[in-house]
Design a protein around this motif. Structure first.
Motif, PDB file in Angstrom:
ATOM      1  N   ARG A 111      10.229 -11.292 -36.667  1.00  0.00           N
ATOM      2  CA  ARG A 111      10.578 -11.102 -35.263  1.00  0.00           C
ATOM      3  C   ARG A 111      11.562  -9.958 -35.096  1.00  0.00           C
ATOM      4  O   ARG A 111      12.413  -9.722 -35.956  1.00  0.00           O
ATOM      5  CB  ARG A 111      11.203 -12.376 -34.689  1.00  0.00           C
ATOM      6  N   VAL A 112      11.466  -9.282 -33.981  1.00  0.00           N
ATOM      7  CA  VAL A 112      12.396  -8.207 -33.658  1.00  0.00           C
ATOM      8  C   VAL A 112      13.732  -8.847 -33.267  1.00  0.00           C
ATOM      9  O   VAL A 112      13.761  -9.714 -32.397  1.00  0.00           O
ATOM     10  CB  VAL A 112      11.852  -7.345 -32.495  1.00  0.00           C
ATOM     11  N   HIS A 139      14.107  -3.858 -22.507  1.00  0.00           N
ATOM     12  CA  HIS A 139      12.953  -4.743 -22.698  1.00  0.00           C
ATOM     13  C   HIS A 139      13.074  -5.968 -21.801  1.00  0.00           C
ATOM     14  O   HIS A 139      12.071  -6.449 -21.258  1.00  0.00           O
ATOM     15  CB  HIS A 139      12.841  -5.160 -24.170  1.00  0.00           C
ATOM     16  N   LEU A 140      14.312  -6.461 -21.618  1.00  0.00           N
ATOM     17  CA  LEU A 140      14.514  -7.588 -20.700  1.00  0.00           C
ATOM     18  C   LEU A 140      14.166  -7.177 -19.271  1.00  0.00           C
ATOM     19  O   LEU A 140      13.536  -7.944 -18.537  1.00  0.00           O
ATOM     20  CB  LEU A 140      15.955  -8.091 -20.764  1.00  0.00           C
ATOM     21  N   LEU A 141      14.548  -5.966 -18.880  1.00  0.00           N
ATOM     22  CA  LEU A 141      14.195  -5.467 -17.548  1.00  0.00           C
ATOM     23  C   LEU A 141      12.678  -5.412 -17.380  1.00  0.00           C
ATOM     24  O   LEU A 141      12.140  -5.878 -16.371  1.00  0.00           O
ATOM     25  CB  LEU A 141      14.806  -4.079 -17.311  1.00  0.00           C
ATOM     26  N   CYS A 187      21.800  -6.678 -25.866  1.00  0.00           N
ATOM     27  CA  CYS A 187      20.910  -7.709 -25.350  1.00  0.00           C
ATOM     28  C   CYS A 187      21.580  -9.081 -25.441  1.00  0.00           C
ATOM     29  O   CYS A 187      21.503  -9.892 -24.507  1.00  0.00           O
ATOM     30  CB  CYS A 187      19.592  -7.697 -26.117  1.00  0.00           C
ATOM     31  N   LYS A 188      22.265  -9.341 -26.537  1.00  0.00           N
ATOM     32  CA  LYS A 188      22.995 -10.604 -26.686  1.00  0.00           C
ATOM     33  C   LYS A 188      24.083 -10.729 -25.626  1.00  0.00           C
ATOM     34  O   LYS A 188      24.276 -11.802 -25.050  1.00  0.00           O
ATOM     35  CB  LYS A 188      23.608 -10.707 -28.084  1.00  0.00           C
ATOM     36  N   ARG A 189      24.787  -9.618 -25.345  1.00  0.00           N
ATOM     37  CA  ARG A 189      25.825  -9.642 -24.308  1.00  0.00           C
ATOM     38  C   ARG A 189      25.213  -9.941 -22.943  1.00  0.00           C
ATOM     39  O   ARG A 189      25.794 -10.672 -22.143  1.00  0.00           O
ATOM     40  CB  ARG A 189      26.592  -8.317 -24.267  1.00  0.00           C
ATOM     41  N   VAL A 190      24.028  -9.386 -22.673  1.00  0.00           N
ATOM     42  CA  VAL A 190      23.346  -9.656 -21.403  1.00  0.00           C
ATOM     43  C   VAL A 190      23.032 -11.143 -21.289  1.00  0.00           C
ATOM     44  O   VAL A 190      23.295 -11.771 -20.262  1.00  0.00           O
ATOM     45  CB  VAL A 190      22.054  -8.810 -21.261  1.00  0.00           C
ATOM     46  N   ARG A 218      14.994  -3.128 -32.231  1.00  0.00           N
ATOM     47  CA  ARG A 218      15.688  -4.280 -31.664  1.00  0.00           C
ATOM     48  C   ARG A 218      15.215  -4.511 -30.237  1.00  0.00           C
ATOM     49  O   ARG A 218      14.755  -3.580 -29.576  1.00  0.00           O
ATOM     50  CB  ARG A 218      17.203  -4.024 -31.628  1.00  0.00           C
ATOM     51  N   VAL A 219      15.364  -5.734 -29.766  1.00  0.00           N
ATOM     52  CA  VAL A 219      15.117  -6.035 -28.356  1.00  0.00           C
ATOM     53  C   VAL A 219      16.352  -5.549 -27.602  1.00  0.00           C
ATOM     54  O   VAL A 219      17.471  -5.961 -27.892  1.00  0.00           O
ATOM     55  CB  VAL A 219      14.913  -7.551 -28.110  1.00  0.00           C
TER      56      VAL A 219
END
Length: 179
Positions: free
Chosen positions: A116-117, A32-34, A123-126, A27-28
């Motif tokens: 797609r991952v 990964h966002l960082l 990540c959704k909460r972010v 999962r992303v």
């Protein structure tokens, strides 16, 4: 929601997804966002990270260390140490029995061609929290700095990594207020 994202924020999310794909992650994650934020150049978010010596290599090393502990935060590891539990010894024993990275391996998987991952719940909460950050600051556009604030507010491995570098929610918020 992505229509409110600045180009830098959209690029950070896109790069985070690509990093997750390259890592063959299940999962992303917020981590990964960082890393996606760090892939940008001269943005409000990266400027804050640069001031605190958060580089892609340093962040990746800290993320890998947390994953090696099975996602256990530094604060949790220190608390367990205070109780007489040596987390490094436990990790070493697990890796001795089950192989290096045994606690981190659960998040890896193969990916069918063209698939797609998916985004993790964290990540959704972010991404949802970004909107709250923008509204609270009285702004209209979600930038990578809002992604950074949302990561820190949501908690988890990415927030723990940032806190280890001295990057806290309050530090980022104060930096943005001064800017």
């Amino acid at each position: 929601m992505f229509e409110r994202f600045s180009k830098a924020a959209r690029n950070a999310v896109r790069d985070g997804v690509q990093i997750a794909e390259r890592d063959r992650a299940a999962r992303v994650e917020a981590e990964h966002l960082l890393l996606g934020i760090l892939a940008q150049d001269r943005t409000p978010g990266t400027d804050i990270l640069v001031r605190h010596a958060v580089t892609t290599a340093a962040a990746r090393e800290a993320i890998d260390a947390a994953r090696r502990r099975g996602g256990l935060s530094t604060a949790d590891a220190e608390a367990l140490t205070g109780l007489g539990i040596d987390v490094d010894a436990v990790v070493a024993a697990v890796e001795h029995s089950h192989g290096e990275g045994a606690l981190a391996a659960a998040g890896r998987r193969g990916r069918p061609f063209g698939w797609r991952v998916p985004l993790s719940a964290e990540c959704k909460r972010v991404l949802q929290r970004c909107l709250v950050e923008v509204v609270e600051r009285g702004e209209n556009t979600i930038g990578d700095e809002h992604l950074l604030l949302a990561i820190l507010r949501t908690g988890g491995t990415a927030a723990d990594v940032l806190t280890g570098f001295g990057v806290t929610y309050e530090v980022v918020r104060d930096s943005l207020t001064r800017a």
